[in-house]
Design a protein around this motif. Structure first.
Motif, PDB file in Angstrom:
ATOM      1  N   ASP A 183       0.851  -1.254   0.079  1.00  0.00           N
ATOM      2  CA  ASP A 183      -0.225   0.073  -0.205  1.00  0.00           C
ATOM      3  C   ASP A 183       0.731   1.251   0.015  1.00  0.00           C
ATOM      4  OD1 ASP A 183       1.088   0.059   2.343  1.00  0.00           O
ATOM      5  OD2 ASP A 183      -0.621  -0.214   3.750  1.00  0.00           O
ATOM      6  N   GLU A 184       0.407   2.498   0.213  1.00  0.00           N
ATOM      7  CA  GLU A 184       0.891   3.584   0.173  1.00  0.00           C
ATOM      8  C   GLU A 184       2.169   3.652   1.226  1.00  0.00           C
ATOM      9  OE1 GLU A 184      -2.046   2.965   0.332  1.00  0.00           O
ATOM     10  OE2 GLU A 184      -3.265   4.141  -1.287  1.00  0.00           O
ATOM     11  N   SER A 185       1.904   3.223   2.198  1.00  0.00           N
ATOM     12  CA  SER A 185       2.832   3.212   3.377  1.00  0.00           C
ATOM     13  C   SER A 185       3.923   1.930   3.177  1.00  0.00           C
ATOM     14  CB  SER A 185       2.113   2.913   4.655  1.00  0.00           C
ATOM     15  OG  SER A 185       1.640   1.944   4.734  1.00  0.00           O
ATOM     16  N   GLY A 186       3.833   1.280   2.123  1.00  0.00           N
ATOM     17  CA  GLY A 186       4.738  -0.082   1.725  1.00  0.00           C
ATOM     18  C   GLY A 186       4.327  -1.074   2.752  1.00  0.00           C
ATOM     19  N   ARG A 187       3.401  -1.242   3.202  1.00  0.00           N
ATOM     20  CA  ARG A 187       2.829  -2.498   3.965  1.00  0.00           C
ATOM     21  C   ARG A 187       2.142  -3.471   3.103  1.00  0.00           C
ATOM     22  NH1 ARG A 187       0.174   0.628   8.940  1.00  0.00           N
ATOM     23  NH2 ARG A 187      -0.836   1.405   6.979  1.00  0.00           N
ATOM     24  N   PRO A 188       2.358  -4.422   3.278  1.00  0.00           N
ATOM     25  CA  PRO A 188       1.469  -5.528   2.508  1.00  0.00           C
ATOM     26  C   PRO A 188       0.335  -5.506   2.748  1.00  0.00           C
ATOM     27  CG  PRO A 188       2.883  -6.716   4.043  1.00  0.00           C
ATOM     28  CD  PRO A 188       3.318  -5.156   4.228  1.00  0.00           C
ATOM     29  N   TYR A 189      -0.595  -5.949   1.816  1.00  0.00           N
ATOM     30  CA  TYR A 189      -1.981  -5.810   2.157  1.00  0.00           C
ATOM     31  C   TYR A 189      -2.671  -7.126   2.956  1.00  0.00           C
ATOM     32  CZ  TYR A 189      -2.786  -1.953  -1.121  1.00  0.00           C
ATOM     33  OH  TYR A 189      -2.761  -0.874  -1.724  1.00  0.00           O
ATOM     34  N   PRO A 190      -3.329  -7.040   3.856  1.00  0.00           N
ATOM     35  CA  PRO A 190      -3.608  -8.216   4.485  1.00  0.00           C
ATOM     36  C   PRO A 190      -4.457  -8.999   3.813  1.00  0.00           C
ATOM     37  CG  PRO A 190      -4.923  -6.372   5.313  1.00  0.00           C
ATOM     38  CD  PRO A 190      -3.926  -5.816   4.501  1.00  0.00           C
TER      39      PRO A 190
END
Length: 792
Positions: free
Chosen positions: A744-751
């Motif tokens: 996502d925008e913050s670089g975290r993977p989508y759950p």
DNA sequence: CTAAACTGTCATGCC
DNA sequence: CCGGCATGACAGTTT
């Protein structure tokens, strides 16, 4: 009593060994007959193309090979049959003792008594004995014994060839626990051809690993089963005899036997880890129950374990049919291997469709050379209740005559056991879910629901499966066994050419040659079919000779027609003669035909020289009266000055010309026209019957062709389903890979629990929230968060 | 002797 | 209409 003794001591042992090697129940009447048919016929049987009306010939060739019904050898043959029957009535007590001695050599005693309910008495027990204890028994060697040995060798070689792991000595060590376990796994991996490609793709192995994981558990459960098994009031002679032995003076033997059986069962259960329930009567089909749960079988309740769609009220025949149909999927694939390995089996002639016995023989041959069937035989042999406790089961005396059915029922057993055992669907049904499980590895099947796999693909897959199921159901309804049909078709290929040739191809030149060169010494039908015979044989006048010469002259005109009809009418049997099953069609209907003039040649010369010649001629004349047809006798009586052959076969113009040439009375003319009419009609009838037969044969071929096509389509469909499964797997992996890389925008993977990928028809991949996707039935065009273009 | 298969013949319809 | 063919049915013959 010599026969009885001989068979008891040698034949029975050989019979047992043979059965055990084959692993199926085989009608051994032919084996015990001294006039053994050729091996090819034993295995393949004669072509059934013409067996429709050749039952007596079949009887001659099948049961008593080459035996004339009136031959004295027939007495010998039937005597052998009767004695064999007596032997069979005794074998339930005789065989076990023999086999027990074999087990003594090889096994260590442990475990309780186990009874084997195999009515075949040997197919179940002798697996060990045949392979391992054979040498130890010190069986009186004989030709049949060597034959078994060769068969065994062939089996081992076949196993090696197809399994690539079974050493010849392994077959003798089949009872060894550790080895049998390894062997079992390898067998499973290599025999189960349906899974072969899946194995190559890294799928489906879990199924087999599961067998080893449950080994210890099964051993414990085995005890329960055996206890319940002993309580089974099947009343089988084998078992009873064994139990009696166990209660009697040979407890150690029984223990060893029990061990052998136990190990055999263990081996087979390791091979087919979910077949335990097949021990119970009426539960031939595997328990459709999640094997990951507690032990699938209980000694108390058996009914609930049965498949919902397969109540005990199902007729054994239906179940067997279903087995065969299910098996076809595997067997069809297996065929390719077998065909390559043993192409000789393609040269056989079709027989299973019409000849039951030959069908059994043919199937027997197949089973003996099919690795899958070997293991299945092993399975069934060790779990004989499938046949024994199952009235009219696989080894039903009626159905048992077709061992392939018995053998063929095995692979699906294994498959279904494997698949159903791993299936999480407890309520899976035999016809649908099990097939699905067969086609799809349970792991994939189970994972297909929760992986967020694209719906279109899933739907397609389901559709394909549904079609598959419907197709299979169709096959079930029609009682169609694709494997058998395909086999038959393969066998039929070599035969169809002959059939077509016999029915459609023009007569061979040899036919006319034989027809013209009928100077053979005997007055056989072939010689009498010569055209020259028609020269008013009974006539010793000059007119006859003139007619004969005239006929020869005219023959240039109608000879083709005559040749055609002659072949059609009289040469047909000889044309069929090259077919083995028709060689016995020895109808000698030469009574309507006169011998050729060559047979009469001594008469003209001897008439004027000696009185003895005249007497001889008279004798021949009397003989001709018997040989001639009624019309010929009538023509002779009416002094018709030309031959019946010309009357019948001349074209109408020449016929009228011939009539006008001779001054004939009204009665003579009427007779001549009647003769012509009857002759024409006779040929017409012959043609009609021949056409009818050809039609039937062509229909048979057509049916076989359709069956083969159907089997091929079914096989192709299985391939497609497998391909779909692979695609599904790849899709899943790609899906996971793509999804894992999304940030996502913050670089975290989508759950994964909140988002899922959706695939558009144009190849676009959309990341949509799960709740949104659940709300919208169809993949919407409105991407919520992100859109990525991915290439398939 | 019997059953089944085979064959010839007749009647009928069609071409 | 005749000749021929096709075929079902029947009866005789053979296996």
């Amino acid at each position: 009593m010599l026969y009885l003794k001989k068979y008891l001591t040698e034949g029975l042992i050989q019979f047992t060994i043979l059965l055990s090697l084959i692993g199926v129940r085989v009608d051994v009447d032919t084996y015990l007959s001294s006039q053994l048919p050729p091996l090819r016929e034993i295995f393949l049987g004669p072509s059934s193309a013409y067996t429709q009306t050749q039952f007596h010939n079949l009887r001659n060739t099948l049961d008593g090979y080459g035996l004339h019904p009136k031959s004295v050898d027939l007495d010998y043959y039937f005597t052998a049959r009767r004695l064999l029957g007596e032997v069979r009535s005794l074998d339930r007590l005789q065989v076990p003792s023999t086999e027990l001695s074999a087990w003594l050599v090889h096994r260590d005693a442990e475990g309780p008594v186990v009874s084997s309910p195999q009515s075949g008495s040997s197919s179940g027990i002798a697996l060990e004995n045949a392979s391992g204890g054979l040498e130890e028994v010190g069986n009186p060697e004989g030709s049949a014994m060597r034959g078994n040995g060769s068969l065994d060798q062939g089996y081992v070689q076949e196993s090696e060839e197809n399994l690539g792991a079974v050493a010849p000595e392994d077959s003798n060590e089949l009872h060894n626990d550790s080895r049998s376990n390894n062997l079992t796994k390898e067998d499973i991996d290599l025999i189960d051809i349906l899974w072969r490609q899946d194995i190559d793709l890294g799928a489906g192995r879990e199924v087999f690993d599961y067998s080893s994981r449950q080994k210890e558990e099964e051993e414990e459960e085995e005890e329960k089963k055996k206890q319940s098994e002993e309580e089974e009031p099947t009343g089988d002679g084998w078992r009873n005899g064994l139990n009696q032995l166990g209660e009697g003076p040979l407890p150690s033997l029984v223990d060893r036997t029990a061990l052998s059986l136990q190990e055999c069962l263990r081996l087979l259960e390791a091979t087919f880890p979910f077949v335990e329930e097949t021990e119970f009567p009426g539960s031939v089909f595997p328990v459709l129950e999640d094997s990951s749960e507690e032990g699938p079988f209980t000694s108390s309740s058996q009914g609930p374990l049965l498949s919902p769609l397969l109540p005990e009220t199902d007729s054994p025949l239906d179940r067997e049919q279903q087995w065969q149909d299910i098996m076809a999927i595997m067997d069809l694939q297996d065929m390719e291997v077998n065909e390559a390995a043993d192409p000789s089996f393609n040269t056989s002639s079709a027989s299973s469709s019409s000849g039951v016995d030959m069908g059994s023989l043919t199937d027997f041959s197949l089973s003996a050379h099919t690795p899958i069937n070997q293991d299945v035989s092993l399975h069934q042999a060790s779990l004989p209740s499938c046949s024994q406790d199952f009235p009219g089961g696989f080894f039903n005396p009626e159905l048992g005559s077709c061992p392939m059915e018995a053998v063929g029922a095995g692979p699906p057993t294994a498959l279904l056991c494997l698949s159903s055992g791993n299936s999480s669907d407890v309520n899976s049904t035999f016809g649908a879910t099990n097939l699905t499980d067969v086609l799809l590895p349970p792991r994939l099947n189970g994972s297909s629901n929760g992986t967020g796999l694209p719906d279109p693909l899933t739907g397609l897959l389901e559709e394909a499966l549904l079609d598959e199921i419907s197709l299979l159901d169709l096959a079930l309804v029609e009682g169609f066994n694709p494997a058998q049909a395909s086999r038959l078709r393969e066998e039929f290929d070599s035969d169809s050419g002959l059939s077509l040739d016999s029915s459609q191809s023009p007569a061979s030149p040899s036919g006319s040659e034989t027809s013209s060169s009928s100077s053979s010494s005997s007055s056989s039908s072939s010689s009498s079919s010569s055209f020259s015979e028609e020269g008013a044989v009974g006539y010793s006048t000059d007119s006859e000779a003139v007619d004969f010469e005239e006929g020869g002259a005219v023959g240039g005109c109608y000879q083709p027609e005559f040749s055609k009809f002659c072949r059609m009418s009289y040469r047909d049997p000889s044309r069929f003669g090259h077919l083995p099953q028709l060689e016995h069609v020895a109808h000698n209907h030469t009574y309507n035909l006169a011998p050729s003039p060559t047979d009469q040649s001594p008469a003209p010369g001897g008439v004027g020289k000696k009185g003895a010649g005249r007497e001889k001629q008279q004798l021949q004349q009397d003989f001709l009266d018997k040989q001639q047809s009624r019309d010929e006798r009538r023509a002779r009586a009416m002094k018709i000055p030309f031959s019946n052959e010309k009357i019948v076969h001349l074209p109408v113009e020449e016929f009228n010309e011939l009539l006008s040439k001779h001054r004939l009375s009204e009665s003579q003319l009427a007779l001549v026209r009647d003769i012509r009419r009857r002759g024409k009609n006779k040929m017409a009838a012959q043609n009609c019957r021949k056409r009818k037969l050809d039609t039937i044969l062509n229909l048979e071929q057509g049916v076989e062709a359709l069956r083969r096509d159907k089997a091929r389509l079914l096989r192709e469909k299985v391939e497609f389903v497998r391909s779909l499964r692979q695609m599904k797997q790849k899709m899943q992996s790609l899906h996971q890979e793509v999804f894992s890389r999304l940030r996502d925008e913050s670089g975290r993977p989508y759950p994964a629990g909140e988002f899922s990928l959706q695939y558009g028809s144009d190849g676009s991949v959309l990341l949509v929230p799960r709740r949104l996707r659940d709300e919208q039935q169809q993949p919407s065009r409105k991407p919520e968060k992100k859109q990525k273009e991915k290439k398939k």
